[in-house]
Every structure is written in C-alpha cells, then in structure tokens.
Design an enzyme around this catalytic site. Structure first.
Site, mmCIF file in Angstrom:
data_model
loop_
_atom_site.group_PDB
_atom_site.id
_atom_site.type_symbol
_atom_site.label_atom_id
_atom_site.label_comp_id
_atom_site.label_asym_id
_atom_site.label_seq_id
_atom_site.Cartn_x
_atom_site.Cartn_y
_atom_site.Cartn_z
ATOM 1 N N LYS A 226 0.832 -1.210 0.000
ATOM 2 C CA LYS A 226 0.000 0.000 0.000
ATOM 3 C C LYS A 226 0.859 1.249 0.000
ATOM 4 C CE LYS A 226 -1.112 1.501 3.838
ATOM 5 N NZ LYS A 226 -1.607 1.501 5.236
ATOM 6 N N ARG B 189 -13.922 7.634 11.120
ATOM 7 C CA ARG B 189 -14.583 7.597 12.425
ATOM 8 C C ARG B 189 -13.612 7.104 13.497
ATOM 9 N NH1 ARG B 189 -17.575 3.627 15.156
ATOM 10 N NH2 ARG B 189 -17.282 2.185 13.411
ATOM 11 N N CYS C 241 -10.004 5.107 2.673
ATOM 12 C CA CYS C 241 -9.517 6.441 2.316
ATOM 13 C C CYS C 241 -8.151 6.380 1.643
ATOM 14 C CB CYS C 241 -9.464 7.319 3.555
ATOM 15 S SG CYS C 241 -11.090 7.691 4.243
ATOM 16 N N GLU C 242 -7.280 5.520 2.148
ATOM 17 C CA GLU C 242 -5.969 5.381 1.523
ATOM 18 C C GLU C 242 -6.091 4.869 0.097
ATOM 19 O OE1 GLU C 242 -3.211 4.579 5.495
ATOM 20 O OE2 GLU C 242 -4.032 2.875 4.381
ATOM 21 N N PHE D 265 -9.582 4.000 7.425
ATOM 22 C CA PHE D 265 -8.291 4.385 6.842
ATOM 23 C C PHE D 265 -7.960 3.570 5.601
ATOM 24 C CE2 PHE D 265 -7.047 1.013 9.748
ATOM 25 C CZ PHE D 265 -6.035 0.357 9.089
ATOM 26 N N ILE D 266 -8.381 2.297 5.534
ATOM 27 C CA ILE D 266 -8.092 1.494 4.344
ATOM 28 C C ILE D 266 -8.825 2.054 3.142
ATOM 29 C CG2 ILE D 266 -8.323 -0.800 3.303
ATOM 30 C CD1 ILE D 266 -7.978 -2.006 6.075
ATOM 31 N N HIS E 16 13.793 25.784 12.165
ATOM 32 C CA HIS E 16 13.130 26.702 11.237
ATOM 33 C C HIS E 16 13.854 26.731 9.893
ATOM 34 C CE1 HIS E 16 10.750 30.205 10.095
ATOM 35 N NE2 HIS E 16 11.884 30.771 9.662
#
Length: 459
Positions: A51, A206, A182-183, A179-180, A437
């Site tokens: 993935k 969720r 969406c990924e 998450f699966i 920075h």
C-alpha cells in the site's frame, strides 16, 4: 509429558514470526510454525508495504503540479504503467518474504507451509493430517477483510485483491470510510482511475480527531475522489464486464470494479477452537489477558486475532513480549494505551497519538493548542492545502494528552512526537524546545496560547 515442540505458532505474519524467532534464537526453544499463505502476513504481502509503495506511485500527478509551480514549465508525469509497477511490486514482496523465511530458518524454526488447526490444548493438526504436540501454542492468525452482507457482494473485491489486479479499472467504487478505504481511494484517484467513494457517515475516519476528520474529508474531494457521504450499497449485479450497484437512496450506477473496505474481522474460523476451552469475544476475537494468555494456560494469542490494537508494530511487540515472558524468564506486558498511528492519504497524511479532542473533553478539562496554516512549500506552488497541528493538554498537570498532525509526512512527525508524549512530557517541556526553522513541525513547540479550552463533558 514429551512434546514435539516447546512452541507451535499458527500464523506467519509479523507477530507470529517475531515470537517464533525470539523464542528460538534468543531463548533456545524448539519452535514450529505453520503458515497457509505467504510468509510475512497482511503487512508485508497485502497491507502496509504494498500500500505504501502504491501511495508513492500515486503522488506523481501532485508532484507534476508542484514542479510547475516552481518554474519547471515542461514537467509532466507521463503515463502510468500498472504492469511495470506490478512486476516491481511482486519482486519486492518476494524479496521481503524470503527475508522473513530466512530469518526463521536461521533461528532454527521448523516451517510448515500449510494450514494448522487446534485439536486440543497441546496439539495441532496440519492440513495434510499430521498431528504435532507443543507445550505452548501461539495463535497469530491475523484478520481478514469483512463485507457488509448485501446481495451480490461476491462480485466485489476486498483490499487483499487490489494488489493482484491484472489492469487498473477505468471507474471504481470504494465502499467504506476507514483508513483502508480512504488510503485506497486516494491511491486509485492518483493513478488515474475515476474513483467514487461512498460512506454512510458525515465524515470519514470515524474514531479519529474530528477536526482532522473534516480536513481529510475535504482533501479526498480536492484530490479527485468523488466522495458521497450517506449512501450505502444494497445490491450488486453483474453488468457486462462490470458491476451495477444499487444504493439505499434509490440510485444505481455501473462500475468496472467495486472494492469493499469495510473493516476487518479476526481470522478465527476453522482454527479448531471448539476443541479447546478458549473463549472468544462477541466479534470472534480471541479473549486474552495482559500477558496475551487465553482462558487455556497453554494457549496464547497475539496480533489482530485478539482485536486489541490492530497495527503491525503492536503485533510485533506482543509477540516479542510473549516470547520473553514464557521462554526468557523476562516477564513483560505491552501497554496498549498510547500507540501512535498514521493514515497515508495524499498529499497530506494524518498522524495521531493519544487522546482525540473529543476524548479529552469527555475526560475532563482540556486546553487545545491548535493551528491550521498553508505550509511554505505547497503555498509557493499555488496550492491551497492546509496543515493542522494540535496538542491537547491537561490544564491541571500541564501533561500533553494527545497530538494530531494533518500534513505532509505526518506519519514521520508523529513517530517523533510519540516519544516525549509516551514519556509524560508537559507542554512547558515542548515550549522549552527550540524550534527548527523553517519547518511545519516547529509549530508543535511554538504554540504558546490555547486556541480553546473545554471545561469537560459538555464544556
């Protein structure tokens, strides 16, 4: 009583392999391991590793746009060739599988390339009928993708199938908002697939921090995913070479492919647990105590099959702790209360550790240090993408309760943030750290005043 093995492991994924290797190589145990599929389990073969490589591949279009924003007028990503990528991916997974296998063999673990099931508290039976005894048995069978139980769902793929496609579909439906889902929706859109994602909730992911969920939901649409919140499939039917999907809002649409990414379930079916006194949770997960021991003293379980924290590093830690405890006379447990995680979206990832804002609010008073801004790199190139940095602080103790990052390389940043938070760092200690920075991460140590305070549940 004489046993064939001191330890027999069912499952060759990350947790099982780590337990077997440590028990054998560091503690001198006689170990056997059975794996019915490929060594390496979900993470190596059909999860995290392939993935993440697909995520890298899917970033080319965004990189092209950014390069043009920096003056590279002729920058172009060209045409993505799935076959070329697939061949390289297969070669990499074979390489990793061989590494796992070689490590077990070097440790002296006997590998059985077949399915095993329990036939008692100290005995397993292999698929070929061979029975083997062991003083201890460790179940590390992992989990499997779940579907939602609608007619025709056998026409859909699950996440395991995605890496085995012969060709990319032109139009694809992804069902789910975790998450699966969406990924993979961001991956497919990035590879040029017309991607539709449906999820019944009002925002994806969720269980994650709500502010981060809202940003992830917006980003999905911004990267080309046709995200539809609310509809749920009710019927799948074959339509020529594709699949026609009916939804509960009365609509219907045809797709070349459908992917269900609607969660995973513990892989306990067919393990022979009915021949033992091992207790299961209502969802089929194996019930274990803090030592990963089941209700049967000789049988243990680690990883997704226990449904505690279903992440590869957690399974590895559980397997290692089990081996040290049972065979190394170094008893230790795994703390599941504070585990960092990342969702590999693009262009911005989500990294999280500790309490969400909602959880912290329910717990009691909490100061929220949060900032949302356009990072230098993408802003210069003309992107409107926003980054979020958030710290949740207990006002009574000044202890940092949680951290949430939505931005580029958030997975890398949250790993580092998890160290001080795991050590109980205070906000004052974050503030005392001099910023690097210019970076996006410097915001974690420069937020001086809370953006809001919750006085507790309802506050």
């Amino acid at each position: 009583m004489s046993f064939d093995y001191d330890l027999f492991v069912i499952g060759g994924g990350s947790g099982g392999v780590r337990a077997a290797r440590i028990a054998a190589s560091e503690h001198g145990a006689r170990v056997g391991l059975a794996e019915e599929s490929r060594m390496g389990g979900t993470c190596v073969i059909r999860g995290c590793v392939p993935k993440k490589l697909m995520v890298f591949a899917a970033q080319a279009g965004l990189m092209e746009a950014e390069m043009r924003g920096y003056g590279w007028c002729d920058a172009t990503a060209g045409r993505f060739d799935w076959q070329v990528f697939r061949e390289k991916l297969d070669a990499e997974l074979r390489r990793l599988e061989l590494i796992y296998r070689a490590a077990l063999q070097k440790a002296g673990v006997t590998i059985h390339d077949q399915r095993a099931r329990l036939v008692g508290h100290h005995e397993v039976e292999l698929a070929d009928g061979t029975r083997l005894s062991a003083r201890h048995i460790l179940i590390a069978a992992g989990g499997r993708p779940a579907k939602i139980g609608v007619p025709g769902e056998e026409l859909a793929m699950v996440s395991d199938d995605l890496f085995l496609m012969d060709a990319l579909p032109k139009k694809m439906l992804l069902v789910g908002g975790g998450f699966i889902a969406c990924e993979f929706s961001t991956i497919m859109a990035g590879l040029g697939v017309e991607t539709v994602q449906v999820y019944r909730g009002d925002a994806v992911l969720r269980g994650f921090d709500r502010e981060a969920r809202d940003m992830a939901t917006l980003q999905l649409s911004q990267v080309g995913v046709d995200l539809r919140l609310g509809p749920t499939p009710t019927l799948l039917e074959r339509a020529g070479e594709g699949v026609r999907v009916s939804f509960d809002d009365g609509s219907a649409e045809a797709f070349d492919s459908v992917l269900f990414a609607t969660g995973r379930t513990p892989y306990t079916a067919g393990l022979g647990l009915e021949t033992t006194e091992v207790r299961l949770k209502p969802n089929g997960a194996i019930e274990v105590d803090e030592w990963s021991q089941t209700s049967v003293p000789s049988i243990f379980a680690v990883g997704d099959v226990t449904d505690r924290v279903n992440l590869t590093p957690v399974a590895i830690r559980e397997g290692h702790a089990f081996a040290d405890t049972v065979f190394g006379a170094r008893p230790r447990t795994v703390d599941h209360s504070l585990v960092a995680a990342a969702v590999y979206l693009r262009p911005h990832e989500l990294g999280t550790v500790g309490l969400t804002e909602e959880q912290a609010k329910a717990r009691g008073p909490v100061d929220v240090y949060s900032t949302v801004f356009r990072p230098m790199r993408s802003m210069f190139a003309g992107s409107d993408a926003r980054v979020m940095m958030k710290l949740l602080v207990d006002p009574a103790t000044d202890k940092v309760l949680g951290c949430h990052i939505f931005g580029p390389e958030a997975g890398e940043m949250i790993q580092l943030a998890a160290i001080p938070i795991g050590m109980g760092a205070t906000k004052a200690q974050f503030d005392a750290t001099i910023a690097v920075h210019p970076t996006a991460a410097e915001e974690l140590v420069t937020m001086r005043h809370p953006s809001r305070r919750h006085e507790g549940l309802g506050g």
